[in-house]
Motif scaffolding. Structure first.
Motif, short mmCIF file in Angstrom:
data_model
loop_
_atom_site.label_atom_id
_atom_site.label_comp_id
_atom_site.label_asym_id
_atom_site.label_seq_id
_atom_site.Cartn_x
_atom_site.Cartn_y
_atom_site.Cartn_z
N HIS A 1 -1.96 -5.91 2.60
CA HIS A 1 -0.87 -6.27 2.26
C HIS A 1 0.44 -5.75 1.93
O HIS A 1 0.95 -4.99 2.79
CB HIS A 1 -1.69 -5.81 0.72
CG HIS A 1 -1.48 -4.18 0.16
ND1 HIS A 1 -0.36 -4.06 -0.23
CD2 HIS A 1 -2.12 -3.78 0.89
CE1 HIS A 1 -0.19 -2.04 -0.20
NE2 HIS A 1 -1.50 -2.13 0.30
N HIS B 1 2.73 -2.73 1.59
CA HIS B 1 1.96 -0.88 1.97
C HIS B 1 2.66 0.45 2.43
O HIS B 1 3.55 0.03 3.23
CB HIS B 1 0.35 -1.96 3.39
CG HIS B 1 -0.26 0.07 3.89
ND1 HIS B 1 -1.11 -0.26 3.25
CD2 HIS B 1 -0.09 0.20 5.17
CE1 HIS B 1 -1.64 1.42 3.87
NE2 HIS B 1 -1.14 1.06 4.62
N ASN B 2 1.86 1.33 2.04
CA ASN B 2 2.56 2.57 2.61
C ASN B 2 2.15 3.29 3.78
O ASN B 2 1.12 3.85 2.97
CB ASN B 2 2.90 3.11 1.02
CG ASN B 2 3.32 4.04 1.07
OD1 ASN B 2 4.11 4.98 2.55
ND2 ASN B 2 4.27 4.83 0.05
N CYS C 1 -1.07 4.80 0.30
CA CYS C 1 -0.30 4.23 -0.23
C CYS C 1 -1.89 3.48 -1.61
O CYS C 1 -3.24 3.75 -1.59
CB CYS C 1 -1.28 2.65 0.49
SG CYS C 1 -1.00 0.93 -0.31
N CYS D 1 -4.66 1.10 -2.09
CA CYS D 1 -5.81 0.76 -0.79
C CYS D 1 -6.52 1.70 -1.45
O CYS D 1 -8.19 1.84 -1.13
CB CYS D 1 -4.78 1.14 0.95
SG CYS D 1 -3.99 -0.34 1.52
#
Ligand SMILES: [Zn+2]
Length: 383
Positions: free
Chosen positions: A108, A111-112, A116, A119
């Protein structure tokens, strides 16, 4: 300049983390049920570097942890007569928990990779669906035999342990996980063309009494017909002609669908099949099937720490799952004690309810939980 590379933790940081981890286990070691029948595995850099370990008691496990300071602790889902024996063939298994492993792997925007929230929320919702719809719903497992824990990094693990599960074969475990992912669902068995001769046929399908996947598509289709909402039907991909068809024959269709006759109004066969496909996409749960059927695998010990984050693989009740926030509730260390850190790389994330945006080379006093996360992720060094 520090000589620390991106891949290793320098001795000073390593000693700090080891001391932190040991301290956590001194206070919080939760030995698993039937500890003496399980194989243990440990990791320092990687998740499992040593396996085939066996302990007679929680005291033995604690001694090992205090001596070796592992960053990852895993145990076998299987119960063995000789858990420490090698090769595997000599262990003599006599059953295994059934485990479902859900990991966040969503693509997506924004996104980290560090941590995240999007997530984490999504995988938690999937875990909730797995527990409610499949484990308690379709499979009928009892609540008291389920245990749910955060994996310590990105996902969740659900353990099922009761007499009926322990003796399940590898093949049966494969079938259960296939059912959850909808991998093995045969569309032609949900909707069946029944030949009546003379080139006539009826389309038989789920009824009001259907359960499982059949029940899911029945509920979806019936709801769609009953509401007769044009917008909703368009969203499901129905053509103008099909929508009108449904609206004109609504009562007749509902009556027939309830009895499993899906061909009473001709020309909609593809609609039902498409709807089934979309139900499968929407409702299936993305579990790692290998974890469920591979009975010799090791899985993270619940309540142990994850070496890539320092988070607790925290066990929670079903009631706690829908609102569980690992960035607040899986933290093992002090929220207030401060540690002076220097960033090796920039990092942005949320932890213990606060947003952090740290720049490369920045020096800052940070709460212990944040410090441990940054050290585990090799993003910072101690000053
Ligand atoms: Zn994400």
């Amino acid at each position: 300049m520090s000589s620390v590379t991106a891949l290793t933790i320098a001795p000073k940081e390593m000693d700090y983390l080891r001391a932190k981890f040991r301290g956590y286990y001194r206070e919080h070691l939760v030995p698993p049920r039937l500890l003496h029948e399980r194989e243990f595995g440990f990791g320092f850099e990687r998740k499992i570097e040593y396996r085939h370990k066996q302990f007679e008691s929680a005291h033995g496990l604690q001694e090992f942890i205090q001596r070796e300071s592992p960053f990852f602790i895993s145990y076998s889902a299987a119960y063995y007569r000789y858990p420490g024996a090698t090769p595997m063939g000599k262990k003599e298994p006599h059953g295994a928990e059934l485990i479902f492993d859900l990991d966040a792997g969503y693509e997506h925007e924004n996104h980290n990779p560090m941590l995240c929230t999007h997530c984490l929320n999504k995988v938690r919702e999937e875990t909730h669906a797995l527990v409610e719809d499949y484990l308690l719903g379709d499979f009928g497992f009892s609540k008291k035999n389920l245990s749910i824990n955060f994996s310590g990094q990105k996902g969740y693990h659900v353990h099922v342990d009761d007499d009926s599960v322990r003796s399940l074969s590898q093949e049966a475990r494969k079938q259960l996980s296939n059912y959850v992912t909808a991998q093995s669902l045969d569309m032609d068995r949900v909707f069946v063309k029944q030949d009546l001769g003379s080139r006539k046929y009826v389309l038989r399908g789920p009824t009001s009494a259907s359960r499982g996947w059949s029940g899911r598509v029945y509920a979806k289709a019936r709801g769609l017909v009953e509401r007769g909402n044009e917008e909703e039907m368009k969203k499901e991909g129905l053509s103008k002609k099909q929508i009108n068809f449904i609206k004109e024959n609504q009562a007749l269709m509902i009556q027939n669908i309830d009895r499993g006759n899906w061909g009473a109004v001709k020309g909609l066969e593809t609609v039902w099949r498409d709807l089934l496909q979309r139900t499968m996409q929407l409702k299936s749960v993305n579990v790692d099937e290998r974890v469920s059927y591979d009975m010799v695998r090791l899985i993270r010990m619940p309540q142990s720490l994850h070496g890539d984050t320092g988070f607790i693989a925290k066990t929670m009740s079903q009631q706690e799952l829908p609102t569980f926030d690992p960035t607040k509730e899986a933290l093992a260390f002090s929220r207030t004690a401060r540690v002076r850190m220097k960033m090796k790389e920039a990092a942005a994330f949320e932890l213990q309810g606060e947003s952090y945006a740290l720049k490369k080379e920045e020096e800052k006093e940070l709460p212990e939980n944040v410090a441990v996360l940054l050290l585990c992720k090799k993003k910072a060094i101690l000053v």
